[in-house]
Design an enzyme around this catalytic site. Structure first.
Site, PDB file in Angstrom:
ATOM      1  N   ARG A  24      -4.481  -3.642 -11.178  1.00  9.85           N
ATOM      2  CA  ARG A  24      -4.131  -4.328  -9.921  1.00  9.85           C
ATOM      3  C   ARG A  24      -3.397  -5.655 -10.156  1.00  9.85           C
ATOM      4  O   ARG A  24      -2.501  -6.020  -9.416  1.00  9.85           O
ATOM      5  CB  ARG A  24      -5.439  -4.591  -9.153  1.00  9.85           C
ATOM      6  CG  ARG A  24      -5.351  -5.556  -7.978  1.00  9.85           C
ATOM      7  CD  ARG A  24      -6.728  -5.678  -7.332  1.00  9.85           C
ATOM      8  NE  ARG A  24      -6.833  -6.784  -6.405  1.00  9.85           N
ATOM      9  CZ  ARG A  24      -6.718  -6.671  -5.069  1.00  9.85           C
ATOM     10  NH1 ARG A  24      -6.472  -5.506  -4.533  1.00  9.85           N
ATOM     11  NH2 ARG A  24      -6.857  -7.721  -4.297  1.00  9.85           N
ATOM     12  N   GLU A  44      -0.523  -0.066  -6.279  1.00 15.61           N
ATOM     13  CA  GLU A  44      -0.190   0.368  -4.912  1.00 15.61           C
ATOM     14  C   GLU A  44       1.247   0.879  -4.881  1.00 15.61           C
ATOM     15  O   GLU A  44       2.155   0.279  -4.323  1.00 15.61           O
ATOM     16  CB  GLU A  44      -0.443  -0.804  -3.938  1.00 15.61           C
ATOM     17  CG  GLU A  44      -1.916  -1.210  -3.940  1.00 15.61           C
ATOM     18  CD  GLU A  44      -2.220  -2.575  -3.312  1.00 15.61           C
ATOM     19  OE1 GLU A  44      -1.332  -3.161  -2.685  1.00 15.61           O
ATOM     20  OE2 GLU A  44      -3.372  -3.039  -3.477  1.00 15.61           O
ATOM     21  N   GLU A 103      -0.734  -2.756   5.192  1.00 14.04           N
ATOM     22  CA  GLU A 103      -1.418  -1.854   4.261  1.00 14.04           C
ATOM     23  C   GLU A 103      -0.923  -0.462   4.622  1.00 14.04           C
ATOM     24  O   GLU A 103      -1.292   0.087   5.665  1.00 14.04           O
ATOM     25  CB  GLU A 103      -2.937  -1.928   4.448  1.00 14.04           C
ATOM     26  CG  GLU A 103      -3.551  -3.286   4.131  1.00 14.04           C
ATOM     27  CD  GLU A 103      -3.801  -3.498   2.650  1.00 14.04           C
ATOM     28  OE1 GLU A 103      -3.543  -2.585   1.834  1.00 14.04           O
ATOM     29  OE2 GLU A 103      -4.250  -4.599   2.302  1.00 14.04           O
ATOM     30  N   HIS A 124       1.459  -3.605   1.052  1.00 19.74           N
ATOM     31  CA  HIS A 124       0.337  -3.248   0.183  1.00 19.74           C
ATOM     32  C   HIS A 124      -0.096  -1.831   0.555  1.00 19.74           C
ATOM     33  O   HIS A 124       0.471  -1.200   1.441  1.00 19.74           O
ATOM     34  CB  HIS A 124      -0.834  -4.208   0.399  1.00 19.74           C
ATOM     35  CG  HIS A 124      -0.615  -5.571  -0.178  1.00 19.74           C
ATOM     36  ND1 HIS A 124      -1.292  -6.032  -1.273  1.00 19.74           N
ATOM     37  CD2 HIS A 124       0.212  -6.588   0.193  1.00 19.74           C
ATOM     38  CE1 HIS A 124      -0.901  -7.268  -1.554  1.00 19.74           C
ATOM     39  NE2 HIS A 124       0.014  -7.633  -0.677  1.00 19.74           N
TER      40      HIS A 124
HETATM   41  O1  0X9 Z   1      -6.935  -7.968  -0.680  1.00 19.45           O
HETATM   42  C1  0X9 Z   1      -5.704  -8.024  -0.555  1.00 19.45           C
HETATM   43  O2  0X9 Z   1      -5.014  -8.777  -1.228  1.00 19.45           O
HETATM   44  C2  0X9 Z   1      -5.012  -7.117   0.475  1.00 19.45           C
HETATM   45  N1  0X9 Z   1      -5.627  -5.821   0.446  1.00 19.45           N
HETATM   46  S1  0X9 Z   1      -5.420  -4.831  -0.842  1.00 19.45           S
HETATM   47  O3  0X9 Z   1      -6.261  -3.669  -0.659  1.00 19.45           O
HETATM   48  N2  0X9 Z   1      -3.935  -4.314  -0.878  1.00 19.45           N
HETATM   49  O4  0X9 Z   1      -5.707  -5.547  -2.034  1.00 19.45           O
HETATM   50  C3  0X9 Z   1      -5.140  -7.714   1.852  1.00 19.45           C
HETATM   51  C4  0X9 Z   1      -4.517  -9.080   1.985  1.00 19.45           C
HETATM   52  C5  0X9 Z   1      -4.545  -9.590   3.388  1.00 19.45           C
HETATM   53  N3  0X9 Z   1      -4.064 -10.932   3.493  1.00 19.45           N
HETATM   54  C6  0X9 Z   1      -4.818 -12.020   3.209  1.00 19.45           C
HETATM   55  N4  0X9 Z   1      -6.080 -11.940   2.970  1.00 19.45           N
HETATM   56  N5  0X9 Z   1      -4.221 -13.187   3.209  1.00 19.45           N
HETATM   57 ZN    ZN Z   2      -2.631  -4.914  -2.300  1.00 23.98          ZN
END
Ligand code: 0X9
Ligand code: ZN
Length: 464
Positions: free
Chosen positions: A251, A199, A395, A319
């Site tokens: 990732r 990202e 995001e 993110h």
């Molecule tokens: O999945 C994630 O970790 C985040 N989205 S990403 O597409 N950048 O991977 C969102 C995280 C949101 N926060 C929590 N779930 N605690």
């Molecule tokens: Zn992320």
């Protein structure tokens, strides 16, 4: 029945190519090319079982979920040419239609960081004039360059300090920048980026904010008169470098999982409701939560640095992509904190200022409502374990046209709008904190604060 047999056949073919073997990419002499890979977008998956059937593809070689399959939303799947037919057959069998939204991602990969191709528009040129470090933000920078940028800032500006807060699995230093105009114990704002390696707009935006905060203009001077700022531009330093040298779509971290697949999802590794929903026990999965909470030196170092600074009032983690302003909690559905409405109100101020900059629209809400439940995230931990009342996950751009491969000429506008959102939110928070100082004991917020200070779900279990 015929349909079911088909699914098993197709999944069987796919399964034979899973990556449940030592990850060969570790020894790549040149970066993985992604030539011929295409990005498929499914129609919204209307039933839970459809999402589950697609999830079988998770962790298989040649397949990367850019958007995980979940009920009632579409899924973005990056696929190698070798897997394309299989996936299309699986989708057909499931009765799920799809579009090919990027024909060959190699073309986008070639363009995303090419200053020559990403010629600046008049708007961006105009903007760039306002940024002291012009060329630095024209392209996505490597880890060393960002580290040097931070160190140089510290050497040139007495308000800036650089601290090494820990080492990654591969021994790289994790840098924390503090920006403070001095004058006593101010409340602080924490910002971090680069949790997820691919990202790239996230570290770029965190670094851009460092630049803005130190540009000596009235807006930043006024922010610094109310708050100290802590910025970690890249948490997952090993993963970030790996996306430049080995695999652009990486990732996770780069820790070794006893010889099996490499890496842990650092945003499933934090010690608040760790290993619950939306994370995986499989080291080959992109959402592997790790062998234990804070198993990763990167998450542990950052968590310790946060805990050591009790004056942090606002936590922001960057993110991408989707343009979402996420409010805790993300670990499960219907788990809003008691002060959820206060968090939404402050976020709204930030979101409005962000959108007012160039019209970029963000959606505001919890991760389970807007994305999916996912436990072990840093935002949840910041609120639930570290007791930071205002914790958000942003995001950043875009909504899927380029996805992770956002062209580098969007760094400056993304930085500008995000800075404006942050500045408006900080101003509002400053007002709120002032009001609280003058409120008599026993006011309406006392209970909410009590709740915050006695977090549930993990703090005792995961002592730092
Ligand atoms: O999945 C994630 O970790 C985040 N989205 S990403 O597409 N950048 O991977 C969102 C995280 C949101 N926060 C929590 N779930 N605690
Ligand atoms: Zn992320």
């Amino acid at each position: 029945m015929m349909g079911m047999t088909w699914i098993f056949v197709v999944v069987g073919v796919l399964a034979s190519t899973t990556s449940a073997v030592p990850y060969p990419g570790d020894f790549l002499p040149t970066p993985k090319s992604y030539s011929g890979y295409s990005l498929l977008r499914t129609e919204p998956l209307l039933r839970e079982d459809l999402a589950r059937s697609l999830l079988i593809l998770d962790g298989m070689r040649g397949i990367h979920f850019w958007k995980y399959p979940l009920v009632n939303r579409s899924s973005d799947i990056l696929t190698s040419p070798a897997q394309l037919e299989h996936i299309q057959a699986l989708l057909a069998t499931l009765g799920v239609s799809h579009d090919v939204i990027i024909d060959d991602v190699k073309d986008l990969l070639a363009k995303e960081n090419d200053v020559g191709v990403n010629g600046y528009s008049a708007l961006e040129e105009e903007l760039e004039r306002a940024v002291p470090d012009k060329s630095f933000f024209q392209r996505y920078q490597r880890y060393e360059a960002i580290k040097n940028y931070a160190k140089t800032l510290a050497s040139q500006d007495s308000r800036v300090t650089y601290e090494n807060i820990g080492s990654s699995s591969e021994g790289k230093e994790i840098g924390l920048v503090k920006i403070s105009s001095g004058g006593g114990n101010k409340p602080a704002i924490w910002i971090d980026g680069g949790m997820h390696a691919r990202e790239w707009i996230s570290p770029a935006t965190a670094t851009y904010i460092m630049s803005k905060l130190t540009n000596k203009e009235p807006a930043s001077e006024s922010l610094l008169s109310s708050f100290d700022f802590y910025i970690v531009p890249i948490i997952n330093v090993d993963g970030y470098e790996w996306t430049h040298t080995g695999d652009r779509m990486w990732r996770k971290t780069r820790s070794r999982n006893n010889g099996r697949c490499i890496g842990v999802d650092p945003n499933r590794n934090w010690g608040f409701h760790w290993a619950e929903q939306g994370s995986s026990t499989d080291p080959c999965s992109d959402i592997y939560h790790g062998p234990r909470a804070f198993s990763e030196p990167e998450t542990l170092s950052v968590a310790r640095a946060i805990k050591a600074r009790p004056n942090i009032k606002l936590y922001l983690t960057f993110h991408s992509y989707s343009q979402l302003w996420l409010v805790p909690y993300g670990y499960a559905r219907n788990t809003r904190p008691v002060d959820y409405n206060e968090l939404v109100r402050l976020a709204q101020v930030g979101k409005n200022a962000l959108s007012a900059t160039y019209g970029t629209s963000y959606r505001l809400g919890t991760a389970p409502d807007l994305l999916y439940p996912a436990a072990g995230g840093s935002d949840d931990w910041a609120k639930g374990s570290a007791g930071i009342k205002y914790a958000y996950c942003l995001e950043l751009r875009d909504t899927g046209r380029y996805g992770f491969l956002l062209p580098s000429n969007q760094i400056v506008p993304t930085g500008e709008e995000t800075f404006n959102g942050l500045a408006a939110m900080a101003k509002e928070l400053h007002r709120t904190l002032k009001k609280q100082q003058t409120r008599p004991v026993g006011g309406p917020y006392v209970n909410a604060d009590k709740e915050l200070n006695s977090p549930s779900g993990g703090e005792a279990e995961y002592k730092l």
